[in-house]
Design an enzyme around this catalytic site. Sequence first.
Site, short mmCIF file in Angstrom:
data_model
loop_
_atom_site.label_atom_id
_atom_site.label_comp_id
_atom_site.label_asym_id
_atom_site.label_seq_id
_atom_site.Cartn_x
_atom_site.Cartn_y
_atom_site.Cartn_z
N HIS A 127 -19.61 -29.08 3.16
CA HIS A 127 -20.09 -28.75 4.51
C HIS A 127 -19.93 -29.92 5.49
CE1 HIS A 127 -21.60 -24.95 3.18
NE2 HIS A 127 -22.53 -25.46 2.39
N ASP A 164 -17.56 -22.24 -4.25
CA ASP A 164 -18.99 -22.28 -3.92
C ASP A 164 -19.37 -20.99 -3.18
OD1 ASP A 164 -21.24 -24.68 -3.51
OD2 ASP A 164 -21.34 -23.16 -1.95
N HIS A 166 -21.11 -20.70 -0.64
CA HIS A 166 -21.11 -20.94 0.81
C HIS A 166 -19.70 -21.33 1.28
CE1 HIS A 166 -25.24 -22.00 -0.63
NE2 HIS A 166 -25.57 -21.23 0.39
N ASP A 245 -23.21 -21.92 -7.24
CA ASP A 245 -24.33 -21.17 -6.67
C ASP A 245 -23.99 -19.70 -6.42
OD1 ASP A 245 -22.59 -22.09 -4.74
OD2 ASP A 245 -24.12 -23.09 -3.52
ZN ZN Z 1 -23.22 -23.76 -1.86
#
Ligand code: ZN
Length: 308
Positions: A127, A164, A166, A245
């Site tokens: 991120h 991931d 996200h 995740d």
């Molecule tokens: Zn994540």
Amino acid sequence: MTTGFFSHPDCLLHEMGEWHPECPARLQAIEDQLIASRIDTLIERDDSAPLADEAALLRVHTQAHIDFLRNLSPKEGYAAIDPDTSMNPHTWQAALRAAGAALAATDAVIAGRYENAFCSIRPPGHHAEPARAMGFCFFNNVAIAARHALQVHGLERVAIIDFDVHHGNGTEAAFAGDPSVLMCSFFQHPFYPYSGTEHPMPNMVNVPIAARTRGMEVREAIDLLWLPRLEAFRPEMLFVSAGFDAHREDDLGNMGLVEDDFAWITEQVRAVAQRHAKGRIVSCLEGGYNLSALGRSVVAHLRALADI
Ligand SMILES: [Zn+2]
């Protein structure tokens, strides 16, 4: 050739409060599962990651970003960056070690010391944008390692795989429109950080996936959307943002993957690497917050990387 396992004790010192899911116990859970699964003797450890130097950081991040974090670094307590992301007195050093491990793994794999490598590191990185820390991330470990492979080692094409749950907004921001990089990712959508779906550049293979999707559908999407692009791109090395995740036991995401799915994805990545990239893969830990599921999933990922 064997699989390298890179980590550093400094990565345990960064923490963001007792309640925080991105916690030092994550790395300990991975270590415990390595021992329990008895694969610890089959992979080669390297706990001597250097601190990433500023030149390596500057290949991805702005000087202002680096200076901002260095100056924010607290002598005691926490310094907040966003509601979920803060620095403690050890964060600066841990973040440099995490990026340093990714760089050292890249050097070792390109030198032929290992066929591939996994970096069990935190803080995570995907991120972190060139000029912004966010979402538990400070420096973009995978992006820094990929740029190092391109600019220091002279590779011409590298691929980045991000599984991931996200979207890796930081990595996309670093490489969007760069023809030397192909990034393939899937991510739960709509979901944090609410990016990745608005007109991505041609070198971004972004696959938004609905909540509660299970592994078989994710595998089909990868087969259909990632693999033909990877084949056509013929990467000379592959980097993986390995977040776990999307596991069905992980409360930070709402997807339905299990260990076998992470193993399958890793096998596909390894097959591409063997066809085009002399097997060269550097995988870096991103998310994964259910400690048991994280440990088991990393073991599945390592087994597939090491073909054991
Ligand atoms: Zn994540």
